[in-house]
Enzyme design. Structure first.
Site, mmCIF file in Angstrom:
data_model
loop_
_atom_site.group_PDB
_atom_site.id
_atom_site.type_symbol
_atom_site.label_atom_id
_atom_site.label_comp_id
_atom_site.label_asym_id
_atom_site.label_seq_id
_atom_site.Cartn_x
_atom_site.Cartn_y
_atom_site.Cartn_z
ATOM 1 N N GLU A 157 6.194 -3.955 7.924
ATOM 2 C CA GLU A 157 4.801 -4.192 7.491
ATOM 3 C C GLU A 157 4.631 -5.586 6.890
ATOM 4 O OE1 GLU A 157 3.301 0.388 6.488
ATOM 5 O OE2 GLU A 157 3.828 -0.917 4.828
ATOM 6 N N HIS A 211 0.867 -1.184 0.000
ATOM 7 C CA HIS A 211 0.000 0.000 0.000
ATOM 8 C C HIS A 211 0.901 1.229 0.000
ATOM 9 C CE1 HIS A 211 0.454 -0.304 4.591
ATOM 10 N NE2 HIS A 211 1.101 0.789 4.236
#
Ligand code: DHB
Ligand code: FE
Length: 292
Positions: free
Chosen positions: A244, A12
């Site tokens: 992440e 993202h």
């Protein structure tokens, strides 16, 4: 019985959302990023899920330094796109699936993972950008996302973040939970965030292509070994925000070849694999896996 029929993985980046919202996807800089998702959009249309279980991280949007749940499941009926500084993204409200979410919470907590229940929150680019990448542009008022989405937020912003091993085990618990749901539902699990990037400090802008590619190979073929990697590997090799990636191990752990923490079945089929540098400060990685 509900079933996990695919896992999807994608980075993202807020600027990807801006490029979509400002109709810049065909500009030279962005074109190759979005081209990597063309066949994924097609695949999603041909393999429509009833529900998406979307593992993502909140970036101090719904949660702040005041309150930081390690794992939080969205049990609400809807989740509005958050204002991250430039107004809420012009995308549809995310409809939840409170019944399945409540069932997964019950089952996973009884399997000894302490989840935070979130009945009301707004969702940031961590959730809406992966949806946009795979679903394309959607009118915020007339349009809708293709199916209900259960947001599952993981703390990877403020240390201590959960280990890859914990995330991998959690994915297995989530699959058990889904498979014990009475209704026939076709569920996709998405792991998002990553790959290498660092947004802060002396090494801001760090990208590590070789490490990312090797990590992808291992995550697909030997996920238990991948899950055993300590945090320091991510921080050193993939930058401070590379952590992440532990969220991808939740989705990988939910694939049916994993039994009792080990690969005990045929490896999933790689339907699509894509890697591109850069999008903003981030190495974009994307995978679609289906059970063999
Ligand atoms: C960027 C990447 C992220 O993961 C994020 O949360 C914010 C910004 C970037 O590359 O700009
Ligand atoms: Fe991020």
């Amino acid at each position: 019985m509900a079933k996990i029929t695919a896992s999807v993985y994608t980075s993202h980046v807020p600027a990807i959302g801006v490029a979509i919202d400002q109709k810049k996807t065909q500009e030279d800089y962005w074109k190759p990023v979005f081209a990597g998702y063309d066949c994924s959009k097609q695949w999603l249309q041909e393999n429509p899920p009833d529900v998406i279980f979307l593992v993502y991280n909140d970036h101090a949007t719904a949660f702040s330094l005041d309150l930081i749940p390690t794992f939080a499941i969205g049990t609400g009926a809807q989740f509005r796109p958050a204002d991250e500084g430039w107004g809420p993204r012009p995308v549809p409200v995310v409809k939840g699936h409170p019944e399945l979410a409540a069932h997964i919470a019950q089952s996973v907590i009884q399997q000894d993972f302490d989840l935070t229940l979130v009945n009301k929150m707004e969702v940031d680019h961590g959730l809406t950008v992966p949806l946009s990448l795979l679903c394309g542009e959607r009118d915020p008022l007339q349009g809708a996302w293709p199916c209900p989405v259960i947001p599952f937020a993981v703390n990877v912003v403020q240390y201590p973040a959960p280990s890859g091993r914990r995330c991998f085990a959690l994915g297995q618990a989530i699959r058990k939970a889904v498979e014990s749901y009475d209704e026939h539902l076709n569920v996709h699990i998405w792991g998002t965030g990553g790959m290498s990037h660092q947004l802060q400090g002396a090494r801001a802008g760090l990208i590590n292509r070789e490490w990312d590619k090797a990590w992808l190979d291992q995550m697909i073929a030997d996920p238990a070994a991948c899950a055993a990697r300590p945090h320091i590997d991510y921080v050193r090799e993939a930058g401070s925000e590379g952590i992440e990636l532990v969220m991808w191990l939740i989705a990988r752990g939910a694939m049916p070849d994993i039994v009792d923490g080990k690969v005990q079945g045929p490896a999933p089929v790689v339907k699509h694999r894509f890697y591109h540098v850069p999008a903003s400060n981030t190495a974009v990685g994307h995978l679609i896996l289906e059970p063999a």
